[in-house]
Design an enzyme around this catalytic site. Structure first.
Site, short mmCIF file in Angstrom:
data_model
loop_
_atom_site.label_atom_id
_atom_site.label_comp_id
_atom_site.label_asym_id
_atom_site.label_seq_id
_atom_site.Cartn_x
_atom_site.Cartn_y
_atom_site.Cartn_z
N THR A 41 0.82 -1.21 0.00
CA THR A 41 0.00 0.00 0.00
C THR A 41 0.85 1.26 0.00
O THR A 41 0.52 2.26 -0.66
CB THR A 41 -0.93 0.00 1.23
N CYS A 66 -5.22 -8.89 4.12
CA CYS A 66 -4.63 -8.69 2.79
C CYS A 66 -3.21 -8.15 2.88
O CYS A 66 -2.57 -7.90 1.86
CB CYS A 66 -5.49 -7.74 1.96
N PHE A 67 -2.70 -7.92 4.11
CA PHE A 67 -1.29 -7.59 4.33
C PHE A 67 -0.87 -6.31 3.61
O PHE A 67 0.26 -6.21 3.14
CB PHE A 67 -0.39 -8.77 3.91
N CYS A 68 -1.78 -5.36 3.54
CA CYS A 68 -1.50 -4.08 2.87
C CYS A 68 -1.02 -4.29 1.44
O CYS A 68 -0.13 -3.59 0.95
CB CYS A 68 -0.46 -3.28 3.67
N ASN A 69 -1.61 -5.28 0.77
CA ASN A 69 -1.27 -5.55 -0.63
C ASN A 69 -2.55 -5.95 -1.35
O ASN A 69 -2.78 -7.13 -1.65
CB ASN A 69 -0.22 -6.65 -0.74
#
Length: 742
Positions: free
Chosen positions: A98, A368-371
């Site tokens: 992100t 979503c692990f900042c992705n």
């Protein structure tokens, strides 16, 4: 002199401050010069770690990778279109963090083009370009990609750096101008060696805690010196100016690249601690090459067994999100991303997996692990679905893991240089114990195919032996839940979604209230109902010295505290073995004698206003629990409501300090069946273990308010309403810390 640093970084800093007198590096006194020289030595060690020198790169310390990326976004020489040259382009791989995609926010008003690029396009759309073509165009463009995906662990070719700079790969081959590459090394640098002599990216951001675990809040941006002159900086802070005037618009930046971009005083104690971090890493591991081999071996082993694991009916247990089969550490990092599935092929929400894992002291990352780009790609989530999920109440970082049965995120296991083979086994045992329908089976064909690329032998038998202790577990099929309308013996009834015309006996057997969150239950035979649920249920909680709520995971001795409420005297009694009983008023009408009596705390992600209950209760709790504690209650003037998405289902939405609902109920018949399953499993796999819990003790573990004796296990799955006396309840299922409640 001659002291030895211990392995704990906090201890290192303590010893450091005992033996060294350090000052602000912007001065010239002895302590400041010592700090300056030590920090400069750390810069050299960082460059040495990435096989480069101060002649080629500069080290700019930041608060982390995100701050490093923001620095590039704000100082890169973006250009709007002109009559003779095109606008700058910001191009980024869709499989990016992100914080990389967020650069769009800086350039949106500058006339710069944002271009997302899928991983397949880079090479598929590459073409030979005459290097002399467009050589006169000086428009700067920036391409950003991760050396390793933080979602799947996929390692992208480091050769992309030169390929983009030379305009041989897409999108650079389609656009004239000068191309610069930002190589996000935050995930990659934790377990893999990066050689900047060979792969000379213009910008390389990373975080130190991902490499060493300490210090947090410290990262760096490596900038190639031949790129530095292009960067523009508007704000200037302490230590960044060669000269400036307060009364005139005159400012000359510091000539040194690092000084120019490090606003104010750097976190020099944390930076100096990096010396110890590098020493420890090399002493314990022998270097990044060995770390890469070690962590990849653990990840590959876990991948092979998890991907081959099946339920008793042959259905696979896990869906793994990866572009490879973990054949080579040059293409796959120490990350395993997956979702678990039940024996019917239905997805199990990542939140349930995470909560159960915490009970086994297994620390996972979920979501979503900042992705978002990689998450959408692997999970098949369209742009419209993302927007629809937001409308349904799902936002990044929450616990809404399934929407209409489809996952909104996944589970990620990451390995580091401290991870061991035993960690892999513990994780696989956890999956088998909690999520696999027995007997455990293995897809032998798949396992054999995966083994063909490795020297490991006997993995299938090892897996079965490890997960079943040599004997397969057998669990009876779950009994079908009834959908009949039922009436309890106290004049109440539970109504199903598909109510039938006949009735069956149903009994409310126990009523429990939990005055203090996470402490023991207080059983009553009848009890008033208030606006927040059962009167005074979970109205108080215990916090530690940092005002963080304590639960039984953090402090197991809470279960030994037995609170009781006496309504006639309006008092809460605190009782525990070996302690004198004390009384706490249910309501404190006097003014708080201390300014900190009214405060805010977090409960299940919600901020709540609380009131301190005084020093006597604090001293009693601190003595019994052996740490500074205070007793607080929810402020009577504060209103907390159910989370978005549930408020339309019930008539009253106000909550006490409960997690998500006013009441919790459990069906004794369901617990009986669970107890039989546990007993059966113990008798098969754990002959020498302690006896399993009896039904009543097991019921207490669920910490329900209302215990109902039903006729059929799990019939409560289909209840929509419950009536006890003249009180109507609406029923919905929820999972709290891995347990299902209603």
């Amino acid at each position: 002199k001659g002291f030895t640093c211990v392995s704990g970084s906090g201890s290192f800093q303590y010893i450091l401050l005992m033996f060294l007198f350090l000052g602000n590096p912007h001065s010239h006194n002895p302590s400041s010069r010592l700090t300056h020289d030590t920090v400069e030595h750390v810069r050299y060690r960082i460059l040495q770690h990435f096989n480069t020198t101060p002649d080629e790169y500069s080290v700019i310390f930041t608060s982390g990778s995100t701050a490093a990326l923001k620095l590039v976004a704000e100082s890169f020489p973006w250009r709007p279109p002109t009559a003779t040259e095109p606008a700058s382009q910001f191009c980024y791989l869709t499989d990016n963090h992100t914080s990389v995609v967020g650069i769009r926010g800086v350039i949106s008003a500058l006339g710069v083009v944002s271009l997302p690029v899928s991983p397949e396009e880079i090479e598929a759309r590459a073409k030979d370009v005459d290097q002399s073509e467009g050589s006169s165009c000086q428009t700067p463009h920036l391409f950003c990609y991760p050396a390793q995906s933080n979602f799947s662990g996929r390692k992208y070719p480091l050769g992309y750096v030169r390929g983009i700079q030379a305009r041989q790969l897409y999108p650079a081959c389609d656009s004239k101008g000068r191309w610069f590459v930002l190589l996000d090394a935050a995930s990659f640098a934790s377990c893999s060696p990066l050689d900047l002599q060979e792969h000379s990216a213009n910008f390389v951001p990373f975080s130190f805690y991902k490499m060493f675990g300490f210090p947090t809040g410290l990262g760096a941006l490596l900038v190639r010196n031949d790129t530095a002159a292009l960067l523009r900086k508007t704000y200037f802070g302490g230590g960044t100016a060669a000269a400036y005037l307060a009364g005139d618009n005159y400012y000359v930046p510091a000539s040194n690249m690092s000084n120019r971009f490090e606003d104010g005083t750097v976190s020099f104690l944390d930076i100096i601690a990096l010396n110890h971090s590098f020493d420890s890493l090399h002493t314990l591991t022998g270097g990044m090459d060995k770390i890469q081999v070690h962590t990849f071996g653990l990840t590959r082993y876990t991948y092979m067994l998890l991907s081959s694991l099946c339920h008793g009916n042959g259905q696979p247990v896990a869906q793994i999100y990866s572009d490879s089969e973990f054949e080579n550490p040059s293409t796959q990092g120490a990350i395993l991303n997956f979702n678990l599935m039940d024996c019917h092929g239905q997805m199990i929400g990542y939140s349930q997996v995470d909560k159960l894992a915490s009970l086994f002291n297994i620390h996972l990352r979920t979501g979503c692990f900042c992705n978002t780009g990689a998450c959408q790609l692997f999970l098949g989530i369209t742009n419209q679905v993302v927007k629809s999920n937001l409308q349904a109440g799902h936002v990044c970082g929450d616990n809404i893991d399934l929407v209409d049965g489809r996952p909104t995120g996944s589970v990620r296991v990451s390995f580091g240089y401290m991870s061991t083979f035993q960690d892999c086994q513990n994780f696989l045992n956890f999956v088998a114990d909690c999520f696999v329908e027995k007997p455990v089976k293995v897809d032998q064909d798949k396992l054999d195919r995966l083994k063909s690329n490795t020297s490991s032998k006997g993995s299938s038998q090892c897996l079965l032996t490890m997960l079943t202790n040599g004997k397969p577990d057998h669990i009876d099929e779950r009994e079908h839940a009834s959908t009949d309308l039922v009436v309890n013996q106290r004049g109440g009834k539970a109504i199903t979604k598909d109510a039938k015309s006949h009735e069956k006996a149903q009994t409310l057997t126990n009523i429990y209230i939990y005055p203090i969150k996470s402490c023991a239950a207080f059983e009553v035979t009848d009890w008033p109902v208030g606006a927040l649920g059962l009167l005074h249920d979970r109205g108080w909680m215990v916090v530690n010295g940092n005002r963080v709520c304590l639960n039984q995971k953090r402090e197991p001795r809470l279960c030994l505290i037995h609170p009781q409420i006496y309504l006639p005297s309006n008092t809460l009694l605190l009782q525990a073995s070996g302690m004198n009983t004390i009384c706490v008023p249910l309501k404190n009408h006097s003014e708080p004698p201390q300014s900190h009596r009214v405060c805010q705390n977090m409960v299940c992600g919600d901020r709540v206003e609380t009131v301190d209950c005084g020093d006597e209760a604090a001293s009693w709790l601190s003595e019994f629990l052996g740490q500074p504690c205070r007793l607080i209650r929810q402020s009577p003037d504060f209103s907390r409501n159910m989370k978005k998405g549930h408020e339309k289902e019930v008539s009253s939405t106000a909550l006490s300090l409960v997690n998500e609902a006013q009441y919790l109920i459990v069906n004794r018949a369901s617990v009986d069946l669970l107890q039989r399953h546990i007993t059966n499993r113990y008798s098969i796999t754990c002959y020498y273990c302690l006896r399993p819990l009896d039904t009543q003790t097991l019921i207490s573990r669920f910490r329900a308010n209302l215990v109902i004796s039903g006729k059929e296990p799990f019939e409560e799955d289909d209840w929509s309403h419950l009536i006890i006396g003249n009180t109507h309840f609406q029923v919905r299922m929820q999972i709290i810390n891995g347990d299902t409640y209603y």
